[in-house]
Design a protein around this motif. Structure first.
Motif, PDB file in Angstrom:
ATOM      1  N   PRO B 338     -40.305 -13.520  33.375  1.00 26.34           N
ATOM      2  CA  PRO B 338     -38.416 -13.482  33.653  1.00 26.34           C
ATOM      3  C   PRO B 338     -37.799 -12.166  33.077  1.00 26.34           C
ATOM      4  O   PRO B 338     -37.630 -11.725  31.552  1.00 26.34           O
ATOM      5  N   ILE B 339     -36.435 -11.679  33.635  1.00 26.18           N
ATOM      6  CA  ILE B 339     -36.278 -10.817  33.736  1.00 26.18           C
ATOM      7  C   ILE B 339     -35.352 -11.384  33.478  1.00 26.18           C
ATOM      8  O   ILE B 339     -34.113 -11.646  34.112  1.00 26.18           O
ATOM      9  N   SER B 340     -34.203 -10.802  32.039  1.00 33.44           N
ATOM     10  CA  SER B 340     -32.379 -10.723  32.034  1.00 33.44           C
ATOM     11  C   SER B 340     -31.602  -9.691  31.939  1.00 33.44           C
ATOM     12  O   SER B 340     -32.148  -9.126  31.378  1.00 33.44           O
ATOM     13  N   GLY B 341     -30.750  -9.910  31.868  1.00 30.66           N
ATOM     14  CA  GLY B 341     -29.849  -8.977  31.877  1.00 30.66           C
ATOM     15  C   GLY B 341     -28.699  -8.812  30.516  1.00 30.66           C
ATOM     16  O   GLY B 341     -27.933  -9.953  30.929  1.00 30.66           O
ATOM     17  N   TYR B 342     -28.028  -7.486  29.926  1.00 34.55           N
ATOM     18  CA  TYR B 342     -27.310  -7.732  29.205  1.00 34.55           C
ATOM     19  C   TYR B 342     -25.934  -6.941  30.090  1.00 34.55           C
ATOM     20  O   TYR B 342     -26.578  -5.325  29.119  1.00 34.55           O
ATOM     21  N   PHE B 343     -24.856  -6.788  29.713  1.00 33.67           N
ATOM     22  CA  PHE B 343     -24.218  -6.242  31.074  1.00 33.67           C
ATOM     23  C   PHE B 343     -23.005  -5.896  30.136  1.00 33.67           C
ATOM     24  O   PHE B 343     -22.220  -6.993  29.683  1.00 33.67           O
ATOM     25  N   LEU B 344     -22.368  -4.915  30.186  1.00 41.23           N
ATOM     26  CA  LEU B 344     -20.916  -4.724  29.510  1.00 41.23           C
ATOM     27  C   LEU B 344     -20.437  -3.249  30.912  1.00 41.23           C
ATOM     28  O   LEU B 344     -20.925  -2.367  30.411  1.00 41.23           O
ATOM     29  N   PRO B 345     -20.295  -4.261  31.754  1.00 44.64           N
ATOM     30  CA  PRO B 345     -20.116  -2.523  32.518  1.00 44.64           C
ATOM     31  C   PRO B 345     -18.072  -2.232  32.030  1.00 44.64           C
ATOM     32  O   PRO B 345     -17.766  -2.283  31.763  1.00 44.64           O
ATOM     33  N   GLY B 346     -18.727  -0.771  32.044  1.00 42.59           N
ATOM     34  CA  GLY B 346     -17.239   0.353  32.102  1.00 42.59           C
ATOM     35  C   GLY B 346     -17.571  -0.369  29.919  1.00 42.59           C
ATOM     36  O   GLY B 346     -17.357   1.064  29.371  1.00 42.59           O
ATOM     37  N   MET B 347     -18.333  -0.191  29.789  1.00 47.32           N
ATOM     38  CA  MET B 347     -18.221  -0.600  28.433  1.00 47.32           C
ATOM     39  C   MET B 347     -19.402   0.084  26.819  1.00 47.32           C
ATOM     40  O   MET B 347     -20.921  -0.312  28.269  1.00 47.32           O
ATOM     41  N   GLY B 348     -19.808   0.860  26.187  1.00 49.37           N
ATOM     42  CA  GLY B 348     -20.683   1.105  25.588  1.00 49.37           C
ATOM     43  C   GLY B 348     -21.496   0.069  24.865  1.00 49.37           C
ATOM     44  O   GLY B 348     -20.925  -0.854  24.679  1.00 49.37           O
ATOM     45  N   ILE B 349     -22.679   0.219  24.662  1.00 48.91           N
ATOM     46  CA  ILE B 349     -23.434  -0.339  24.465  1.00 48.91           C
ATOM     47  C   ILE B 349     -23.930  -0.011  22.773  1.00 48.91           C
ATOM     48  O   ILE B 349     -24.793   0.887  22.806  1.00 48.91           O
ATOM     49  N   VAL B 350     -24.007  -0.658  21.576  1.00 42.66           N
ATOM     50  CA  VAL B 350     -24.629  -0.038  20.418  1.00 42.66           C
ATOM     51  C   VAL B 350     -25.583  -1.125  20.072  1.00 42.66           C
ATOM     52  O   VAL B 350     -26.328  -1.926  20.713  1.00 42.66           O
ATOM     53  N   ALA B 351     -26.513  -0.529  19.489  1.00 43.75           N
ATOM     54  CA  ALA B 351     -27.457  -1.221  19.090  1.00 43.75           C
ATOM     55  C   ALA B 351     -28.031  -2.418  18.396  1.00 43.75           C
ATOM     56  O   ALA B 351     -28.362  -3.323  18.639  1.00 43.75           O
ATOM     57  N   THR B 352     -26.480  -2.825  17.575  1.00 40.94           N
ATOM     58  CA  THR B 352     -26.464  -4.345  16.830  1.00 40.94           C
ATOM     59  C   THR B 352     -26.568  -5.320  18.195  1.00 40.94           C
ATOM     60  O   THR B 352     -26.804  -6.253  18.383  1.00 40.94           O
ATOM     61  N   ASP B 353     -25.820  -4.634  19.490  1.00 40.36           N
ATOM     62  CA  ASP B 353     -25.816  -5.381  20.471  1.00 40.36           C
ATOM     63  C   ASP B 353     -27.156  -5.901  21.404  1.00 40.36           C
ATOM     64  O   ASP B 353     -27.306  -6.954  21.109  1.00 40.36           O
ATOM     65  N   ILE B 354     -27.736  -5.113  20.844  1.00 38.39           N
ATOM     66  CA  ILE B 354     -29.508  -4.847  21.546  1.00 38.39           C
ATOM     67  C   ILE B 354     -29.947  -5.927  20.602  1.00 38.39           C
ATOM     68  O   ILE B 354     -30.589  -7.202  21.181  1.00 38.39           O
ATOM     69  N   GLU B 355     -29.844  -5.542  19.587  1.00 41.54           N
ATOM     70  CA  GLU B 355     -30.551  -6.707  18.081  1.00 41.54           C
ATOM     71  C   GLU B 355     -30.469  -7.798  18.052  1.00 41.54           C
ATOM     72  O   GLU B 355     -30.724  -8.630  18.521  1.00 41.54           O
ATOM     73  N   ARG B 356     -29.760  -8.099  18.652  1.00 36.73           N
ATOM     74  CA  ARG B 356     -28.307  -9.248  18.831  1.00 36.73           C
ATOM     75  C   ARG B 356     -28.955 -10.317  20.344  1.00 36.73           C
ATOM     76  O   ARG B 356     -29.693 -11.951  20.027  1.00 36.73           O
ATOM     77  N   GLU B 357     -29.329  -9.626  21.541  1.00 35.05           N
ATOM     78  CA  GLU B 357     -29.995 -10.385  22.182  1.00 35.05           C
ATOM     79  C   GLU B 357     -30.713 -10.141  21.789  1.00 35.05           C
ATOM     80  O   GLU B 357     -31.616 -11.300  22.927  1.00 35.05           O
ATOM     81  N   VAL B 358     -31.880  -9.391  21.795  1.00 33.64           N
ATOM     82  CA  VAL B 358     -33.442  -9.414  21.818  1.00 33.64           C
ATOM     83  C   VAL B 358     -33.694 -10.603  21.171  1.00 33.64           C
ATOM     84  O   VAL B 358     -34.552 -11.307  21.145  1.00 33.64           O
ATOM     85  N   LYS B 359     -32.818 -11.074  19.812  1.00 32.57           N
ATOM     86  CA  LYS B 359     -33.132 -11.872  18.879  1.00 32.57           C
ATOM     87  C   LYS B 359     -32.811 -13.325  20.106  1.00 32.57           C
ATOM     88  O   LYS B 359     -34.298 -14.206  18.835  1.00 32.57           O
TER      89      LYS B 359
END
Lengths: 196, 364, 183, 252
Positions: B338-359
């Motif tokens: 399964p493939i899901s996405g975390y999309f922030l069009p035109g916005m920066g993505i920081v490490a804590t965003d990634i951690e939260r989404e992965v968790k």
């Protein structure tokens, strides 16, 4: 008025559509030549126009009237109408029979007034060919409607209907003349392959 | 004019991304840049035009991006290493010459600093030019696109882009973004030859020596064909060449791609956050990994499919609404992860965003 | 690791001090990155910059929550609210902003930088006073390396007018002691 | 009697003859002048020739020198792109009134402004030829085209574009700007020579508009074609040199 190609009186078809030649003689040139016709058009493989769209004039087109027999020009549409024949060499007054081919299934020529306006814009013509059809959906109702509308327009314009053209199978049902007395020309269709 | 090398030895430098592009192009032997102002790539032109005089290089500011793109093609056709830089609406305007570069196999180099879109969007940042840069224009996407993530890579891949372009004769891109363009950060600049990188000599496609018709036949270059069949043959030939060289060109990197519970995929500057987040989570004992395409065109499909196949779940993170995810899904057709996405069009993505989404994915 | 957001009006020299800081960090061999805001705001809006200084590798160039926020005008105080978290130290110029903002920060410090600059030094070195306060609060950079970076960036001005060097160094030190008083 | 065939210029690529242009097209005369001048100036080995999409496209293999086919209106940026990269080349672009005055007008304007050392020849036949007879910026008042089927209305589309006059107004005194006509070959050849010479001297941008004919889209026979060209078109477009830096340099 029916032309038949013979050794002494050949028929030459000239692809003279200079505006939007997407249905052209080019792709079916060989087929037509095998039927005994002479064709002046850019052949599919000899065409070197690299063109955006426009067909290119060739001198053998301009000098076509010097040929033996009957010459048939297909001129397509265009705002200049019959003025396209100005391009021809030795085109003395009265040498050409100019026929307007109309189809009531085209929006601009679907009514009597439409046909009258369209034909007048084209310039002076010698006759109308009623080529009313709706592609492979053509039925006898459309043919009959075409005959009525085109005949009426011909009366107003004062030019005769030279023929009603009908695909061979339907033509057999109608017979040699339609109910308005116009000659019926049965057609064998090649146009399906003529899209460049 | 001096034959002195612009960069001698290895030098620590603290530059913006745009300045880095200019210095890399200089060190990589670029002969000429054609450009038109658009934020956030302007400083590439500012820097280039300022630093070139001692080295006999050239710059032309054209009347628009269409012109800059065509002149860029022309410079390469004439046998010079030429490049341009653009962004956003400028990239859109420049698709016409980019498409000519594909059609005529012109080794022109394009620098893209993505800004927000659609339309004028923002002048700041996005990853919304991925589709445009990889597959824009009326063509098939015969482009080589490096998506860089830090200044060292901007330097390395700008130099590499000239070699790739002149080796394979497909238009070659270095794609950054507004953050990287304006960011000031440390890197090492160097002379590529001193590092043992052999720079490919450009060869002209027109104007070769000799009198045409006497010493050699004239060259008549065209990109328009009369018949469908002629164009078809060209397309098939170029596609086959593009496929053939893809194995030599594609680059990617991965971490813990053997059997991760969640595999995070991202490119460009977003990869920095992915890298940081995955490192932190691995420290905490979570079984996560990442895959990062360096060439977004052509894609390292084999490595990508392997990584995706081995993962339990995939998260694609990007500063656009699924432009990367759509490509990933297409490349991974037939796989069941399964493939899901975390999309922030035109916005920066920081490490804590990634951690939260992965968790969150791990909990599901 | 220090994440610093600086904001002020155009002409207050926000970008200049950010650059001096990252140059000093670079000279010290630290990882540093500096992202100026370059939105349409750069013409007549609030001037923002994001600075990160670290001994380890730096991830995303922009961050959501800042360790230290410096706001030098009323608009800057409003604009930087989004970067304030429970661990943030928020510093503002209390000459220009009368009321202390009620942000949920770890500390909110008012510094009379404009006042000190105008009365004791020169309005031109207002931003260097701020630089001093940032250096003091973060403690991540050596004073000497900051002085060196400052000197490098103003080299030509110092050559023309040697008195300027003293003035700038004084401003730096005064900024450091100003914040010491309120810490 | 043996009729002596006129010599084909060395600058023509013989393998591509007979050429692809319509009978009566003015381009043949322009190409003859260009090839003769290139031969006389002996610059064939320095030539880079650019063409548009438009009828000039059909000259993609017309000449015995290196040719780049570009896109609609994009000949100018391609040839100045070459010139800027390799200044010793002689860069010639030939395109029509659509390519020069409509879709590629910004390139022409800016080339004149920057005084690019390139030579642009623009064939003005008041109509889009290759795409099938549509309105051009040079279309005459009341002229019928496929997109102005009831005649061009000046209040909708303006007066015919005055190209060389515009170029002369934009450019410096070093820009060569002239208008020739295919019915006056000697003058046309003189203008072509000066256009090249202005580049050879590295003085400035050269622009030559040539009043040309398109019997195919005008629907005119030979006699009408030449009458239209000489009598009607010249009412709106005056042949002659609008700016000639070579004469100025000679101190006239």
């Amino acid at each position: 008025m029916y032309l038949r190609a013979t050794e002494e009186v050949p028929i030459t078809l000239v692809d003279f559509d200079l505006v939007n030649p997407f249905y052209t003689l080019r792709p079916i040139k060989d087929t037509l030549e095998n039927l005994g016709l002479k064709v002046i058009a850019w052949g599919k493989n000899t065409f070197m126009g690299l063109g955006e769209a426009s067909s290119l004039l060739r001198s053998d087109m301009l000098w076509a009237l010097h040929r033996k027999g009957n010459i048939v020009f297909d001129v397509g549409y265009g705002t200049y109408g019959a003025e396209i024949f100005n391009l021809l060499e030795d085109n003395a007054e009265g040498r050409l029979n100019i026929f307007g081919v109309v189809n009531i299934c085209k929006p601009l020529t679907s009514t009597v007034t439409g046909i009258v306006k369209y034909v007048k814009e084209f310039g002076k013509i010698n006759g109308i060919i009623n080529n009313s059809h709706w592609g492979d959906k053509t039925d006898i109702t459309i043919i009959n409607e075409g005959i009525i509308i085109v005949s009426e327009a011909s009366k107003i314009l004062g030019v005769p209907v030279i023929s009603t053209t009908v695909e061979k199978k339907l033509a057999e049902k109608i017979g040699p003349a339609d109910f308005m007395g116009n000659p019926v020309w049965p057609l064998t269709l090649y146009m399906g392959n003529a899209y460049w | 004019m001096s034959n002195k090398k612009p960069v001698e030895g290895e030098k620590r430098a603290f530059l913006t991304g745009n300045e880095t592009v200019a210095w890399a192009a200089l060190a990589g032997g670029a002969d000429i840049m054609y450009g038109y102002p658009i934020t956030p790539q302007n400083q590439v032109m500012h820097t280039w035009s300022r630093i070139i005089p001692p080295y006999n290089r050239k710059f032309l500011q054209t009347e628009d991006e269409i012109s800059a793109g065509f002149a860029n093609c022309a410079g390469a056709l004439a046998g010079k290493k030429s490049f341009t830089a653009t962004a956003g609406p400028g990239n859109a305007l420049m698709q016409e010459p980019q498409s000519m570069a594909e059609a005529m196999r012109i080794p022109a180099v394009f620098i893209i600093q993505q800004r927000g879109g659609p339309s004028s969007g923002t002048v700041i940042y996005s990853q919304q030019e991925l589709t445009l840069t990889t597959y824009g224009g009326n063509g098939e996407g015969w482009r080589i696109v490096y998506s860089v993530c830090n200044h060292q890579e901007i330097y390395d891949y700008t130099i590499k882009a000239f070699n790739t372009a002149w080796t394979y004769r497909f238009p070659t891109y270095v794609m950054g973004d507004g953050y990287q363009a304006e960011l000031r950060e440390a890197l090492t600049i160097y002379d590529p030859e001193e590092r043992g990188i052999k720079m490919v000599e450009p060869q002209p496609m027109v104007g070769m020596p000799g009198k045409p018709g006497v010493d050699r036949p004239p060259v008549h270059l065209v990109n328009i064909y009369s018949l469908e069949e002629e164009l078809y043959d060209v397309c098939i030939k170029y596609q086959m060449e593009f496929d053939r060289i893809s194995g030599e060109i594609t680059e990617s990197e991965g971490k813990n791609t053997e059997n991760p519970d969640v595999l995070v995929i991202g490119h460009g500057v977003v990869f920095r956050s992915i890298h940081e987040a995955v490192k932190e989570m691995m420290k905490d004992g979570l079984n996560v990994g990442y895959f990062r395409p360096v060439t977004v065109r052509p894609m390292d499909v084999k490595a990508l499919r392997n990584a995706v196949k081995n993962a339990k779940k995939v998260l694609v993170a990007e500063s656009s609404l699924g432009q990367l995810e759509r490509q990933i899904k297409a490349y991974c057709y037939g796989l069941t992860t399964p493939i899901s996405g975390y999309f922030l069009p035109g916005m920066g993505i920081v490490a804590t965003d990634i951690e939260r989404e992965v968790k969150a994915l791990l909990k599901k | 690791m220090a994440k610093i957001a600086l904001a002020g009006e155009g002409g207050q020299g926000v970008q200049a001090i950010a650059q001096i800081m990252v140059n000093a960090a670079f000279n010290e061999g630290k990882n540093a990155c500096y992202l100026p805001n370059f939105g349409l705001e750069q013409r007549g809006g609030v001037s923002l910059s994001f600075v990160q200084i670290s001994d380890s590798e730096i991830g995303a160039p922009k961050f959501k929550i800042s360790d230290i926020v410096i706001a030098l005008s009323k608009r800057a105080v409003v604009r930087t609210k989004q970067y304030v978290g429970p661990d943030t130290i928020f510093i503002y110029d209390n000459t220009r902003v009368a009321e202390s903002p009620d942000y949920a920060a770890r500390k909110i410090l008012g510094i009379p930088a404009t006042d000190v600059a105008n009365k004791e030094l020169s309005s031109r070195v207002f931003n260097i006073i701020i630089l001093g306060t940032v250096i003091k609060v973060t403690g991540i950079l050596g004073v000497d390396s900051v002085k060196y970076a400052l000197q490098e960036s103003l080299k030509e001005k110092f050559l023309k007018n040697p008195d300027l060097k003293d003035l700038n160094f004084k401003a730096l030190e005064s900024g450091m002691s100003l914040v010491e008083e309120v810490l | 009697m043996v009729q002596k065939r006129p010599k084909i210029p060395d600058g023509w690529f013989e393998d591509s003859k007979p050429h692809l242009f319509c009978p009566g097209c003015g381009y043949g005369i322009i190409f003859k002048a260009v090839a003769q001048v290139v031969d006389e100036l002996d610059i064939r080995d320095r030539m880079i020739y650019g063409i548009d999409i438009g009828c000039s496209l059909l000259s993609y293999n017309f000449f015995n020198f290196d040719t780049i086919q570009t896109h609609h209106g994009r000949t100018t940026p391609v040839i100045y792109g070459v010139k800027r990269a390799v200044p010793e080349k002689m860069c010639l672009g030939i395109f029509g009134d659509g390519g020069g005055y409509a879709i590629g007008s910004q390139h022409l304007v800016s080339s004149a402004l920057r005084n690019e050392k390139i030579f642009c020849i623009l064939a003005n036949n008041t109509v889009y030829g290759m795409t099938g007879g549509q309105l051009a910026p040079t279309t005459l008042p009341d002229q019928k085209t496929e997109t102005t089927p009831y005649g061009k209305k000046v209040e909708e589309y303006g007066w015919p574009m005055q190209g060389p006059e515009m170029i002369a107004a934009i450019g410096s005194k070093d820009v060569y700007a002239a208008r020739g006509i295919v019915s006056n070959f000697r003058q046309l050849k003189r203008f072509v020579t000066r256009g090249f010479q202005n580049n050879l001297d590295n003085r400035g941008f050269s622009f030559l508009e040539v009043l040309s004919c398109c019997p195919t889209n005008w629907r005119t026979n030979a006699k009408e074609t030449w009458e239209h060209l000489d009598k009607v078109m010249t009412k709106y477009f005056k042949p002659g040199e609008i700016n000639n830096p070579l004469e100025q340099k000679e101190g006239k």
